[in-house]
Design an enzyme around this catalytic site. Structure first.
Site, PDB file in Angstrom:
ATOM      1  N   TYR B 268      34.936  79.621  45.892  1.00  0.00           N
ATOM      2  CA  TYR B 268      35.252  79.398  47.312  1.00  0.00           C
ATOM      3  C   TYR B 268      34.413  80.290  48.236  1.00  0.00           C
ATOM      4  O   TYR B 268      33.863  79.829  49.239  1.00  0.00           O
ATOM      5  CB  TYR B 268      36.751  79.645  47.561  1.00  0.00           C
ATOM      6  CG  TYR B 268      37.130  79.558  49.015  1.00  0.00           C
ATOM      7  CD1 TYR B 268      37.363  78.326  49.608  1.00  0.00           C
ATOM      8  CD2 TYR B 268      37.200  80.695  49.805  1.00  0.00           C
ATOM      9  CE1 TYR B 268      37.681  78.237  50.947  1.00  0.00           C
ATOM     10  CE2 TYR B 268      37.515  80.619  51.155  1.00  0.00           C
ATOM     11  CZ  TYR B 268      37.756  79.390  51.713  1.00  0.00           C
ATOM     12  OH  TYR B 268      38.055  79.313  53.037  1.00  0.00           O
ATOM     13  N   ASP B 303      41.025  72.205  47.048  1.00  0.00           N
ATOM     14  CA  ASP B 303      41.374  71.391  48.219  1.00  0.00           C
ATOM     15  C   ASP B 303      40.299  71.482  49.297  1.00  0.00           C
ATOM     16  O   ASP B 303      40.068  70.524  50.033  1.00  0.00           O
ATOM     17  CB  ASP B 303      42.705  71.883  48.798  1.00  0.00           C
ATOM     18  CG  ASP B 303      42.725  73.389  48.992  1.00  0.00           C
ATOM     19  OD1 ASP B 303      42.733  74.105  47.977  1.00  0.00           O
ATOM     20  OD2 ASP B 303      42.719  73.841  50.147  1.00  0.00           O
ATOM     21  N   LYS B 375      48.706  73.432  42.308  1.00  0.00           N
ATOM     22  CA  LYS B 375      48.947  73.687  43.734  1.00  0.00           C
ATOM     23  C   LYS B 375      48.522  72.452  44.528  1.00  0.00           C
ATOM     24  O   LYS B 375      47.345  72.106  44.582  1.00  0.00           O
ATOM     25  CB  LYS B 375      48.110  74.908  44.140  1.00  0.00           C
ATOM     26  CG  LYS B 375      47.994  75.141  45.631  1.00  0.00           C
ATOM     27  CD  LYS B 375      49.029  76.127  46.104  1.00  0.00           C
ATOM     28  CE  LYS B 375      48.819  76.503  47.556  1.00  0.00           C
ATOM     29  NZ  LYS B 375      47.708  77.422  47.756  1.00  0.00           N
TER      30      LYS B 375
END
Lengths: 250, 522
Positions: B268, B303, B375
């Site tokens: 990320y 995500d 998640k």
């Protein structure tokens, strides 16, 4: 419909002129008749008459949430409404490319970034990434545009340096985070930095983001501000329009 | 039981490819250290506080010390030896005293040799072992509280974000959220903290779009949630972010203050914060070793890919990243129950069958990682400001979560992309979750997608594309794939990005007792 009815308007619920609106809000009052009474008073002060609390429920022990319907007493005079009308014609990507060729006889260079601490690249990416936004391809898709997307959290000096190095015709910055007016402060800082570093020869400066008011361009020291819902095609059309006007001035 | 009928051989192949893609990066991570890893090590050894007299504002003592060590003798042998040698040499009682002396210019760091070296290594190990024992004690304490108060009665756990910028206000909002049904509270960080190369100190009251992650803020919130946990009769978990330039240090602080979950993704920082890839992978490995030891559940960030790339076209990049995150996590000692692998409900709702496609992707993740508490992240990209439509979309998101057995459900806000959530937005959002989870009940046991239907076919297609992409990544190398914009469409070259100057190649004889102790366990 009379001309007067078209000029003065009220909200439309299910009948012309009924003025019906809905709203919801929370008051720091425990749930109960007293809370509902407070909500009605607020509604009355907001110009809802009559108003109905159609729903209320407690949020924890100290707050109450309300849904209120009511008829507003206010009228809007459409003649008094001020908006920024689009000052440029909307062009297709092919037309933009043709215009750039005609005006510059080279590619138009666009440098984009999220400045300051803002890490939300959604705005600038929607405009620049080939993927685009709202069914329109981003500026990377335009053959006659060269796009350099610096991404998130770019410092103002870095942006100025890159804009210079790339001989940018236009600099696009997007700002999503608006707490304590960070978006306005950052944009002013950027405009000042370009003015200081490059004076009249600075690139076109364009700021955008969901919380910007397009009327603020002058105050922020940039050439154009785009608000919520702006599409890549609008930005591309504006760039061509503004560069053509610059050409006439110089 | 399998609903998708995935080919076990193909799944095994995907894992083998992920391991091969990750191997060179793990070697790279082992061969380097970073300023943040060294600071995290000293934090385990007990250094706290900040230099309030510094002209640049509060500079944590640990930064003063590590910067000075680097200046005097470099970090290629680690900070532990020079620091603990100096402590003995100057006959100082604590690392904080050493830091004060360092700031006063009284300490000259050097790499000890011979008996000095042996002694410094021993005292460093003793001090760091004490810090690790605190992680262990907190883990035991968590287990005890869960045994006493209980876990949430349902899956998925309901995960809610608070973000006021002021820790005291966060405490109020977190308490309300827990009472209204939240099982996990995440305190989102101030925008920009990820790019600070130090961890701020003390309780903070002025963040931007979030609250600074500090050791004191962690302590305040955990204490408040312990109180609320007793009140609501279940253990309410606390989440923060081990990401950005100080990832290893924040992981340590989380362990020291008994946080329960941490956002922690292998890529990320590289992709979305433009942090140097090598820095990220080195920091990642250490932070995951700490999380493994502290019994913390990590949440990965897949995500985010779908907020930049298209959620249908890029679905397989999520699967690839999940497989990589899983491998990196296992290598660092994390168990399956600690892997909150991320994915999201981000398909354009205007395309036909979008809900079926969401179910296919969610189910694929569920079946690929049967023991991981996945998640499940709500829609953000297609939230338009039409809060009514957004509320409906969130309802479908909740339904997909219930139907596909997600582990951790992040509560979607209808005001996403409009304002930071109102008190009432959170309340309405939780009502939405409660309704859907209650009404759907155990609908999962009735949900059997047709073997030749769109959902099954789509899941197979995504897995196939993921395997193809993994093959290309193995061929080209993971770092090159990242440089070419494979994930989230971000192009990040190996030598670019922020924090690159904080990476140091380890010398022979590099000494870090923290890594030795953490690896001995796993």
């Amino acid at each position: 419909m009379t001309e007067a009815a078209a000029r003065y308007v009220r909200p439309y619920g299910d009948t012309t002129g009924d003025g019906m609106v809905q709203m919801s809000f929370t008051l720091p009052v425990p749930h109960g008749p007293r809370a509902d009474g407070a909500a009605l008073r607020l509604a009355a002060k907001m110009g809802l008459d009559p108003a109905m609390v159609v729903h209320s429920h407690p949020i924890g022990g100290e707050f109450t949430f309300f849904v209120v319907y009511g008829s507003v007493t206010h009228l809007v005079d459409l003649a008094e409404v001020e908006v920024v009308e689009r000052e440029f014609p909307l062009l297709s990507p092919a037309e933009v490319n043709a215009e750039v060729k005609r005006l510059l006889r080279r590619k138009l260079v666009v440098v984009g970034a999220c400045i300051g601490t803002d890490a939300h690249t959604v705005g600038i990416d929607a405009i620049l990434n080939i993927k685009g936004f709202a069914g329109e391809k981003g500026l990377e898709y335009y053959r006659e545009l060269r796009v350099i997307n610096l991404g998130a959290q770019v410092t103002v000096p870095e942006l100025v340096r890159r804009a210079r190095a790339e001989k940018a015709d236009a600099v696009l910055v997007s700002q999503v985070v608006t707490q304590r007016d960070a978006h306005l402060l950052n944009t002013r800082e950027m405009a000042a930095a370009f003015r200081e570093a490059m004076g009249e020869r600075r690139p076109l400066l364009v700021a955008g983001g969901p919380r910007f008011d397009p009327r603020m361009a002058e105050e922020l020291g940039v050439d154009r501000v785009f608000g919520r819902g702006t599409t890549p095609g609008e930005v591309a059309s504006y760039l061509v329009h503004a560069l053509a006007r610059r050409g006439e001035v110089c | 039981m399998s609903l998708l009928g995935l080919d076990p051989e193909l799944v095994a192949k995907a894992r083998r490819l992920a391991a091969r893609a990750a191997a060179p990066v793990i070697d790279l991570a082992r061969a380097h250290t970073t300023v943040s890893v060294e600071r995290a090590t000293l934090r385990l050894a007990g250094i706290t506080g900040a230099d309030t007299a510094h002209r640049a504002g509060d500079v944590p003592w640990v930064n003063r010390v590590v910067d000075t060590v680097r200046e005097h003798c470099g970090l290629e042998h680690g900070a532990a030896l020079p620091v603990f040698h100096a402590l003995a040499e100057h006959n100082l009682g604590s690392l904080t005293e050493l830091a004060e002396a360092t700031a006063a210019g009284q300490v000259r760091y050097r790499l000890p040799t011979g008996r000095d070296r042996t002694r410094a290594a021993r005292t460093a190990r003793t001090a760091i072992a004490r810090g690790i024992r605190t992680l262990d004690r907190n883990r035991t304490q968590r287990d005890r509280l869960i045994a006493k108060l209980g876990d949430p009665p349902q899956r998925p756990w309901i995960y809610l974000i608070v973000a006021t910028g002021d820790i005291d206000e966060d405490v109020v909002q977190a308490g309300n959220a827990a009472r209204a049904g939240a099982d996990v509270i995440a305190v989102i960080r101030s925008t920009g903290q990820s790019l600070l190369d130090y961890v701020p100190e003390g309780a903070t009251h002025h963040g931007f779009a979030g609250t600074y992650a500090t050791q004191e803020n962690f302590r305040i919130m955990r204490a408040a949630l312990d109180e609320v946990s007793r009140e609501v009769g279940r253990y309410v978990r606390l989440t923060n972010y081990a990401s950005g330039l100080c990832m290893p240090e924040i992981a340590v602080l989380a362990g020291l203050q008994r946080l329960d979950m941490m956002l922690n993704d292998s890529m990320y920082g590289i992709l979305f914060r433009d942090i140097n890839p090598v820095r990220t992978f080195v920091d990642q490995r250490f932070s995951r070793q700490v999380h493994a030891r502290a019994g913390i559940i990590i949440n990965t960030g897949e995500d985010n890919y779908l907020t930049t790339a298209d959620a249908v076209e890029a679905a397989h990049t999520v699967t690839v990243s999940q497989l990589l995150n899983e491998h990196f996590a296992h290598e660092a000692g994390l168990a399956d129950w600690q892997l909150g692998l991320g994915h999201a409900f981000e398909i354009n709702p205007d395309i036909p069958d979008s809900f079926r496609l969401e179910l296919a992707h969610a189910l694929l993740a569920r079946e690929l990682f049967p023991d991981a508490p996945l998640k499940w992240m709500p829609p953000t990209k297609h939230m338009t400001g039409n809060v009514f439509r957004g509320y409906l979309l969130d309802g479908f998101f909740n339904l997909a979560g219930a139907l596909t057995g997600q582990g951790i459900l992040l509560v979607g806000m209808m005001t996403e992309a409009v304002v930071t959530p109102f008190l009432s937005d959170r309340d309405l959002a939780l009502e939405n979750v409660r309704y859907v989870l209650g009404a759907a009940g155990n609908l999962r046991e009735d949900f059997r997608p047709a073997p030749d239907g769109l959902i099954v076919k789509r899941a197979h297609q995504v897995l196939g594309e993921a395997v193809d992409l993994l093959e290309r990544i193995v061929d080209r190398g993971l770092l090159r794939a990242i440089a070419e914009g494979t994930f989230g469409l971000m192009r990040r070259p190996e030598d670019g990005g922020k924090g690159a100057d904080g990476v140091v190649a380890k010398a022979d004889g590099y000494c870090n007792p923290a890594i030795d102790l953490l690896e001995a366990e796993s």
